[in-house]
Design an enzyme around this catalytic site. Sequence first.
Site, PDB file in Angstrom:
ATOM      1  CG  HIS A 123       8.944  -5.931   2.186  1.00  0.00           C
ATOM      2  ND1 HIS A 123       8.125  -4.826   2.162  1.00  0.00           N
ATOM      3  CD2 HIS A 123       9.027  -6.297   3.485  1.00  0.00           C
ATOM      4  CE1 HIS A 123       7.740  -4.534   3.400  1.00  0.00           C
ATOM      5  NE2 HIS A 123       8.277  -5.409   4.230  1.00  0.00           N
TER       6      HIS A 123
ATOM      7  CB  ILE B 122      -0.944  -0.036   1.235  1.00  0.00           C
ATOM      8  CG1 ILE B 122      -2.181   0.798   1.023  1.00  0.00           C
ATOM      9  CG2 ILE B 122      -0.212   0.356   2.515  1.00  0.00           C
ATOM     10  CD1 ILE B 122      -3.269   0.550   2.059  1.00  0.00           C
TER      11      ILE B 122
ATOM     12  CG  HIS C 245       5.344  -9.103   5.540  1.00  0.00           C
ATOM     13  ND1 HIS C 245       5.083  -9.168   6.886  1.00  0.00           N
ATOM     14  CD2 HIS C 245       6.015  -7.931   5.357  1.00  0.00           C
ATOM     15  CE1 HIS C 245       5.554  -8.091   7.489  1.00  0.00           C
ATOM     16  NE2 HIS C 245       6.142  -7.327   6.574  1.00  0.00           N
TER      17      HIS C 245
ATOM     18  CD  GLN D 155       7.642  -9.078  11.746  1.00  0.00           C
ATOM     19  OE1 GLN D 155       8.538  -9.445  12.508  1.00  0.00           O
ATOM     20  NE2 GLN D 155       6.684  -9.886  11.319  1.00  0.00           N
ATOM     21  CB  SER D 156       5.181  -2.201  10.740  1.00  0.00           C
ATOM     22  OG  SER D 156       4.906  -2.466   9.383  1.00  0.00           O
TER      23      SER D 156
HETATM   24  P1  AMP Z   1       7.006  -4.485   7.513  1.00  0.00           P
HETATM   25  O1  AMP Z   1       7.204  -3.059   7.976  1.00  0.00           O
HETATM   26  O2  AMP Z   1       8.237  -5.157   7.027  1.00  0.00           O
HETATM   27  O3  AMP Z   1       6.263  -5.294   8.560  1.00  0.00           O
HETATM   28  O4  AMP Z   1       6.087  -4.400   6.241  1.00  0.00           O
HETATM   29  C1  AMP Z   1       4.714  -4.213   6.297  1.00  0.00           C
HETATM   30  C2  AMP Z   1       4.309  -3.657   4.970  1.00  0.00           C
HETATM   31  O5  AMP Z   1       2.916  -3.814   4.846  1.00  0.00           O
HETATM   32  C3  AMP Z   1       4.614  -2.178   4.786  1.00  0.00           C
HETATM   33  O6  AMP Z   1       5.465  -1.997   3.660  1.00  0.00           O
HETATM   34  C4  AMP Z   1       3.235  -1.553   4.575  1.00  0.00           C
HETATM   35  O7  AMP Z   1       3.245  -0.500   3.636  1.00  0.00           O
HETATM   36  C5  AMP Z   1       2.419  -2.727   4.102  1.00  0.00           C
HETATM   37  N1  AMP Z   1       0.986  -2.652   4.359  1.00  0.00           N
HETATM   38  C6  AMP Z   1       0.383  -2.309   5.518  1.00  0.00           C
HETATM   39  N2  AMP Z   1      -0.960  -2.394   5.381  1.00  0.00           N
HETATM   40  C7  AMP Z   1      -1.184  -2.804   4.105  1.00  0.00           C
HETATM   41  C8  AMP Z   1      -2.362  -3.079   3.352  1.00  0.00           C
HETATM   42  N3  AMP Z   1      -3.596  -2.949   3.879  1.00  0.00           N
HETATM   43  N4  AMP Z   1      -2.231  -3.471   2.054  1.00  0.00           N
HETATM   44  C9  AMP Z   1      -0.999  -3.590   1.516  1.00  0.00           C
HETATM   45  N5  AMP Z   1       0.150  -3.369   2.181  1.00  0.00           N
HETATM   46  C10 AMP Z   1       0.055  -2.975   3.457  1.00  0.00           C
END
Ligand code: AMP
Length: 114
Positions: free
Chosen positions: A102, A31, A100, A94-95
């Site tokens: 990337h 996103i 996942h 990691q958020s």
């Molecule tokens: P991380 O920070 O490595 O955990 O990556 C989480 C990723 O999820 C981030 O790059 C966000 O931009 C992405 N993200 C969060 N919510 C969504 C969503 N609803 N659809 C697509 N990507 C998302």
Amino acid sequence: MSDCLFCKIAAGEIPSNKLYEDDTLLAFYDIDPQAPVHFLVIPKRHIASAAALGETDAALLGHVFAVIAKLCKDLGVDENGYRVVTNVGQDGGQSVPHLHFHVLAGRSLAWPPG
Ligand code: AMP
Ligand code: ZN
């Protein structure tokens, strides 16, 4: 897991810009893209992060990387190359606590990352 964003996306309860789906995996565009091509590949099954993976997940991981290679070829970024990243925990950045990968492509990516 009931309160997990990516479990909800995997279940179709929250919409995503889907790129690929099969019984075990889902790929969808990030996103907040950090490169011209930026998508995420997740297992549909809840796994908190790469730190929770074990020997029994070997087939799943092989499948993840085979799907990534195919999608990158389909998107035409395989020749120039791409980066696959999985962040783990707080210092790893990691958020979302659902495993996942990337996949970033379409520009030259700096190393080391910030
Ligand atoms: P991380 O920070 O490595 O955990 O990556 C989480 C990723 O999820 C981030 O790059 C966000 O931009 C992405 N993200 C969060 N919510 C969504 C969503 N609803 N659809 C697509 N990507 C998302
Ligand atoms: Zn989950």
